[in-house]
Design a protein around this motif. Structure first.
Motif, PDB file in Angstrom:
ATOM      1  N   ASN A   1     -14.786  27.203  -1.918  1.00 38.74           N
ATOM      2  CA  ASN A   1     -15.017  26.725  -0.745  1.00 38.74           C
ATOM      3  C   ASN A   1     -13.500  26.041  -0.085  1.00 38.74           C
ATOM      4  OD1 ASN A   1     -15.210  25.620   1.798  1.00 38.74           O
ATOM      5  ND2 ASN A   1     -16.536  24.443   1.176  1.00 38.74           N
ATOM      6  N   VAL A   2     -12.112  26.673   0.048  1.00 30.58           N
ATOM      7  CA  VAL A   2     -10.912  26.288   0.639  1.00 30.58           C
ATOM      8  C   VAL A   2     -10.691  26.969   1.355  1.00 30.58           C
ATOM      9  CG1 VAL A   2     -10.376  26.531  -1.687  1.00 30.58           C
ATOM     10  CG2 VAL A   2     -10.434  28.527  -1.120  1.00 30.58           C
ATOM     11  N   THR A   3      -9.869  25.676   2.163  1.00 28.77           N
ATOM     12  CA  THR A   3      -8.954  26.027   3.871  1.00 28.77           C
ATOM     13  C   THR A   3      -7.730  26.021   3.852  1.00 28.77           C
ATOM     14  OG1 THR A   3      -9.348  24.368   4.035  1.00 28.77           O
ATOM     15  CG2 THR A   3     -11.342  25.473   4.683  1.00 28.77           C
ATOM     16  N   LYS A   4      -7.289  26.892   4.589  1.00 30.20           N
ATOM     17  CA  LYS A   4      -5.703  27.058   4.581  1.00 30.20           C
ATOM     18  C   LYS A   4      -5.208  25.542   4.744  1.00 30.20           C
ATOM     19  CE  LYS A   4      -4.830  31.283   6.172  1.00 30.20           C
ATOM     20  NZ  LYS A   4      -4.841  32.053   7.392  1.00 30.20           N
ATOM     21  N   SER A   5      -4.235  25.192   4.408  1.00 34.82           N
ATOM     22  CA  SER A   5      -3.466  23.776   4.349  1.00 34.82           C
ATOM     23  C   SER A   5      -2.499  23.822   5.508  1.00 34.82           C
ATOM     24  CB  SER A   5      -3.122  23.051   4.118  1.00 34.82           C
ATOM     25  OG  SER A   5      -1.984  23.654   2.853  1.00 34.82           O
ATOM     26  N   MET A   6      -1.674  23.093   6.173  1.00 35.03           N
ATOM     27  CA  MET A   6      -1.065  23.206   7.321  1.00 35.03           C
ATOM     28  C   MET A   6       0.714  22.714   6.588  1.00 35.03           C
ATOM     29  SD  MET A   6      -2.180  21.662  11.191  1.00 35.03           S
ATOM     30  CE  MET A   6      -2.734  19.893  10.446  1.00 35.03           C
ATOM     31  N   ALA A   7       0.917  21.755   5.485  1.00 33.94           N
ATOM     32  CA  ALA A   7       1.524  21.470   4.559  1.00 33.94           C
ATOM     33  C   ALA A   7       1.810  22.231   3.255  1.00 33.94           C
ATOM     34  CB  ALA A   7       2.529  19.999   4.796  1.00 33.94           C
ATOM     35  N   THR A   8       2.880  21.193   2.295  1.00 38.60           N
ATOM     36  CA  THR A   8       2.939  21.911   0.998  1.00 38.60           C
ATOM     37  C   THR A   8       2.624  22.899   0.480  1.00 38.60           C
ATOM     38  OG1 THR A   8       0.547  21.265   0.215  1.00 38.60           O
ATOM     39  CG2 THR A   8       2.412  19.212   1.060  1.00 38.60           C
ATOM     40  N   PHE A   9       3.225  23.364  -1.034  1.00 39.94           N
ATOM     41  CA  PHE A   9       2.609  24.281  -1.722  1.00 39.94           C
ATOM     42  C   PHE A   9       1.695  24.416  -2.417  1.00 39.94           C
ATOM     43  CE2 PHE A   9       7.001  22.771  -3.400  1.00 39.94           C
ATOM     44  CZ  PHE A   9       6.570  21.973  -4.291  1.00 39.94           C
TER      45      PHE A   9
ATOM     46  N   ASP B   1       5.268   7.619   1.447  1.00 39.52           N
ATOM     47  CA  ASP B   1       5.994   8.821   0.217  1.00 39.52           C
ATOM     48  C   ASP B   1       5.601   9.817   1.177  1.00 39.52           C
ATOM     49  OD1 ASP B   1       6.613  10.609  -1.383  1.00 39.52           O
ATOM     50  OD2 ASP B   1       5.533   9.878  -3.488  1.00 39.52           O
ATOM     51  N   ALA B   2       6.829  10.099   1.556  1.00 39.97           N
ATOM     52  CA  ALA B   2       7.069  11.749   2.554  1.00 39.97           C
ATOM     53  C   ALA B   2       7.520  13.359   1.477  1.00 39.97           C
ATOM     54  CB  ALA B   2       7.864  11.420   3.637  1.00 39.97           C
ATOM     55  N   ALA B   3       7.567  12.984   1.062  1.00 44.42           N
ATOM     56  CA  ALA B   3       8.058  14.262  -0.619  1.00 44.42           C
ATOM     57  C   ALA B   3       7.992  15.682   0.631  1.00 44.42           C
ATOM     58  CB  ALA B   3       7.526  13.921  -1.681  1.00 44.42           C
ATOM     59  N   TYR B   4       6.411  15.639   1.349  1.00 44.71           N
ATOM     60  CA  TYR B   4       6.137  17.060   2.194  1.00 44.71           C
ATOM     61  C   TYR B   4       6.448  16.968   3.294  1.00 44.71           C
ATOM     62  CZ  TYR B   4       5.363  17.712  -2.903  1.00 44.71           C
ATOM     63  OH  TYR B   4       5.107  17.972  -4.236  1.00 44.71           O
ATOM     64  N   SER B   5       7.367  16.554   3.628  1.00 43.69           N
ATOM     65  CA  SER B   5       7.925  15.854   4.942  1.00 43.69           C
ATOM     66  C   SER B   5       8.148  17.284   5.726  1.00 43.69           C
ATOM     67  CB  SER B   5       8.051  14.846   5.966  1.00 43.69           C
ATOM     68  OG  SER B   5       9.439  15.387   5.028  1.00 43.69           O
ATOM     69  N   LEU B   6       8.778  18.115   4.970  1.00 38.38           N
ATOM     70  CA  LEU B   6       9.312  19.815   5.323  1.00 38.38           C
ATOM     71  C   LEU B   6       8.865  20.591   5.072  1.00 38.38           C
ATOM     72  CD1 LEU B   6      13.728  18.141   5.743  1.00 38.38           C
ATOM     73  CD2 LEU B   6      11.721  18.344   7.548  1.00 38.38           C
TER      74      LEU B   6
ATOM     75  N   MET C   1       0.830  -0.844   0.616  1.00 39.62           N
ATOM     76  CA  MET C   1       0.128   0.109  -0.005  1.00 39.62           C
ATOM     77  C   MET C   1       0.708   1.607   0.031  1.00 39.62           C
ATOM     78  SD  MET C   1      -2.491   1.658   2.753  1.00 39.62           S
ATOM     79  CE  MET C   1      -3.953   0.673   2.240  1.00 39.62           C
ATOM     80  N   LEU C   2       0.771   2.512  -1.148  1.00 43.09           N
ATOM     81  CA  LEU C   2       1.223   3.737  -0.683  1.00 43.09           C
ATOM     82  C   LEU C   2       0.530   4.449   0.216  1.00 43.09           C
ATOM     83  CD1 LEU C   2       2.374   3.131  -4.505  1.00 43.09           C
ATOM     84  CD2 LEU C   2       3.994   3.584  -2.405  1.00 43.09           C
ATOM     85  N   LEU C   3       1.590   5.194   1.116  1.00 42.88           N
ATOM     86  CA  LEU C   3       0.659   6.247   1.611  1.00 42.88           C
ATOM     87  C   LEU C   3       1.830   7.674   1.513  1.00 42.88           C
ATOM     88  CD1 LEU C   3      -0.378   4.416   5.040  1.00 42.88           C
ATOM     89  CD2 LEU C   3      -1.569   5.151   3.379  1.00 42.88           C
ATOM     90  N   ASN C   4       0.695   9.111   1.008  1.00 43.31           N
ATOM     91  CA  ASN C   4       1.687   9.919   0.961  1.00 43.31           C
ATOM     92  C   ASN C   4       0.889  11.513   1.667  1.00 43.31           C
ATOM     93  OD1 ASN C   4       1.413  11.893  -1.657  1.00 43.31           O
ATOM     94  ND2 ASN C   4       3.091  12.114  -0.647  1.00 43.31           N
ATOM     95  N   TYR C   5       1.713  11.529   3.412  1.00 48.67           N
ATOM     96  CA  TYR C   5       1.138  12.517   4.043  1.00 48.67           C
ATOM     97  C   TYR C   5       2.817  13.577   4.239  1.00 48.67           C
ATOM     98  CZ  TYR C   5      -3.177  10.685   4.060  1.00 48.67           C
ATOM     99  OH  TYR C   5      -4.708   9.725   3.386  1.00 48.67           O
ATOM    100  N   PRO C   6       2.829  14.511   4.369  1.00 49.09           N
ATOM    101  CA  PRO C   6       1.493  15.538   3.158  1.00 49.09           C
ATOM    102  C   PRO C   6       1.263  15.330   1.360  1.00 49.09           C
ATOM    103  CG  PRO C   6       2.966  16.925   4.850  1.00 49.09           C
ATOM    104  CD  PRO C   6       3.436  15.172   5.092  1.00 49.09           C
ATOM    105  N   SER C   7       0.142  15.515   1.162  1.00 47.28           N
ATOM    106  CA  SER C   7      -0.880  14.902   0.635  1.00 47.28           C
ATOM    107  C   SER C   7      -0.362  16.068  -0.771  1.00 47.28           C
ATOM    108  CB  SER C   7      -1.658  14.304   0.609  1.00 47.28           C
ATOM    109  OG  SER C   7      -2.498  14.700  -1.325  1.00 47.28           O
ATOM    110  N   ASN C   8       0.387  14.791  -1.769  1.00 44.16           N
ATOM    111  CA  ASN C   8       0.086  15.440  -3.193  1.00 44.16           C
ATOM    112  C   ASN C   8      -0.596  14.609  -3.824  1.00 44.16           C
ATOM    113  OD1 ASN C   8       0.863  16.834  -5.990  1.00 44.16           O
ATOM    114  ND2 ASN C   8       2.713  16.289  -5.790  1.00 44.16           N
TER     115      ASN C   8
END
Ligand SMILES: *Cc1c(COP(=O)(O)O)cnc(C)c1O
Length: 393
Positions: free
Chosen positions: A315-323, A205-210, A170-177
Motif C-alpha cells: 500500500n504505497v502512494t506517490k509523494s509530493m517531495a523527496t526522492f 531541517d529543510a534538506a529536501y525543500s526544493l 525540537m527538530l523538525l524535517n519536512y519534506p521528510s527523510n
C-alpha cells in the motif's frame, strides 16, 4: 578500545553499514546488487556550478581563509533566495551562516545550544543523524512519534507536557527523510506556538525543500510570523543541486542561535573553501530550471516504481517531495527481515524502517537515486521475488 571515549563507544549502531558489508561480500561472489538504500542523488552537479568553481579556484584571493560566517556573496545569495522563494527577509550579516553541509551544522548546533543532559525532541521515524549528534554533544534525545494516519505530522497535544517544559530544542524535517511526508504552513504555525508556550527552540531541517513535484511548494518555517524569535532553518545544496560531496549548506533565522553556532564553528572549522561557497552562490542565484529538471527525473522514476510496488500488494502512494518511497513491509516480515530477504534473494538493498527509529518498524525506504535501467531491473527482481520468494517465506 582503551582510547575510545564512552560517547563514541555508546553510539547507536549504524544499520546502513551492516548492509553495505553484506553487499561487498555478495559482490565478491559475483552477485549484481542494486542499491536503493543510498540517500544521495545519482545525477552529476550541473556544469554551470562546476565552471564557476574552476574559475574561482584560479583566483589566489580565494585560497585564503573564508570569514567565519562564510563569504558575503554566499550569505547574500541565501538571503535573496529566501526573499524570492518565501518572501522572508534575512540580514546576511546576522541571520545567515554558511555550513560545511547541513549535517555539520546540525551536529555543531547541539554543542552550541545544549547543556549536558538537556532534552532534545526528535521525530520518530526520522533522520538518524539527529540522535547521534545529540548523543555526541552529551544531550539527551527524546522521540516524538509521527503517525502515518496523521500524515506524519507532530501531535503536540500527545507529547508529555513535562517533557515539553523540559525540552531545550525540537527538530523538525519536512519534506521528510525517510517518510517523504510534507508539511503545510499550519504545521509550522502550531510548532512555533508550542515552542513559545513551552520555551524551547526549533531547528527545521529543510534538506529536501526544493525536491518537490507538480504544484507542491514546501513552505519555510520562517514564513510563520515571529518564527525568528525561536527558530532556525537548515538548508543544503546537496539534494537540490546534486552537490553532496561539495559540503555546502546554510542555517538561517534566530540571531542568538546562529551566533552561538558560529562561535563553535569559528573554533572548529573556519568555514568552507571560498570557491565552493561562490559556486554555491551562483547556484542559488540561478533560475532553478535545473532543479526542476532533476525533480522531473525523480518524478518519472516514482511513476515507475509505485505501480510496481502496488502490484506486490504494498500500500504505497506517490509523494509530493523527496526522492524516497516509504512503504509498508509485506505481512509476516519485520523491516529487518524484509530488507535481509530483499538483499539475499533479489540482490536489492532497501533500508529497513527500524533504522529511522522504533516507529519505523513495519516500513522500508526506497531511494530513487539510481539510473532508470537499474530501477527497472530492481522492479523486475521484486516481482520475481513476489512469485518465487517472499510469498512462500
Ligand atoms: C542528506 C540530509 C542532510 C544532510 O545534508 P548535507 O547538507 O549534505 O549535510 C540533512 N538532513 C536530511 C534529512 C538529509 O536527508
Amino acid at each position: 578500545m582503551e582510547f575510545v571515549s564512552d560517547r563514541v563507544k555508546s553510539l547507536p549502531p549504524y544499520i546502513f553499514s551492516q548492509f553495505q558489508q553484506r553487499k561487498k561480500q555478495l559482490e565478491a561472489q559475483g552477485r549484481d546488487i542494486i542499491d536503493l538504500g543510498i540517500g544521495a542523488p545519482d545525477l552529476p552537479t550541473p556544469d554551470f556550478i562546476i565552471n564557476e568553481l574552476k574559475q574561482e579556484a584560479e583566483d589566489p584571493i580565494n585560497h585564503r581563509y573564508s570569514s567565519y560566517h562564510g563569504c558575503y556573496e554566499f550569505r547574500e545569495a541565501v538571503a535573496n533566495f529566501y526573499q524570492e522563494h518565501y518572501d522572508v527577509d534575512l540580514d546576511p550579516e546576522t541571520e545567515v551562516l554558511a555550513l560545511i553541509g547541513s549535517k555539520e551544522g546540525l551536529a555543531n548546533l547541539m554543542t552550541a545550544i545544549t547543556n549536558p543532559a538537556d532534552d532534545v525532541l526528535i521525530p520518530d521515524p526520522g533522520y538518524p543523524v539527529y540522535q547521534s549528534a545529540i548523543h555526541l554533544a552529551g544531550a539527551k534525545s527524546q522521540y516524538f512519534k509521527l503517525h502515518p494516519d496523521k500524515g506524519y505530522q507532530p501531535q503536540f497535544q500527545s507529547i508529555n507536557s513535562q517533557l515539553l517544559h523540559r525540552a531545550k530544542l525540537m527538530l523538525l524535517n519536512y519534506p521528510s527523510n525517510p517518510t517523504a511526508a510534507t508539511a503545510e504552513l499550519s504545521t509550522f504555525m502550531e510548532a512555533i506556538s508550542y515552542a513559545k508556550k513551552y520555551n524551547f527552540a526549533i531547528a527545521h531541517d529543510a534538506a529536501y525543500s526544493l525536491v518537490t513535484f507538480n504544484q507542491y511548494r514546501a513552505p519555510s518555517i520562517l514564513q510563520v510570523e515571529g518564527a525568528k524569535d525561536i527558530a532556525v532553518e537548515f538548508g543544503s545544496l546537496s539534494k537540490s543541486f546534486n552537490m553532496t560531496g561539495w559540503r555546502i549548506g546554510y542555517v538561517v533565522g534566530n540571531k542568538e542561535i546562529i551566533r552561538a553556532l558560529s562561535v563553535v564553528k569559528s573554533n572548529t572549522d573556519t568555514s568552507q573553501f571560498l570557491p565552493i561557497q561562490k559556486a554555491a552562490a551562483k547556484a542559488l542565484n540561478s533560475d532553478f530550471t535545473i532543479v526542476k529538471e532533476h525533480n522531473s527525473i525523480y518524478q518519472q522514476r516514482m511513476e515507475k516504481i509505485i505501480p510496481a510496488l502496488q502490484s506486490l500488494g504494498l500500500n504505497v502512494t506517490k509523494s509530493m517531495a523527496t526522492f524516497f518511497v516509504w512503504a509498508p513491509v509485506p505481512e509476516g516480515f519485520t523491516s529487518m527481515e524484509f530488507a535481509e530477504s530483499m538483499l539475499e534473494e533479489a540482490g536489492v538493498i532497501i533500508t529497513p524502517g527500524v533504522a529511522f527509529g522504533p516507529s519505523g518498524e513495519g516500513y522500508f525506504r526506497i531511494s530513487l537515486s539510481v539510473p532508470d535501467d537499474r530501477l527497472e531491473e530492481a522492479v523486475l527482481r521484486m516481482k520475481k521475488l513476489k512469485t518465487g520468494g517472499v510469498n512462500q517465506a
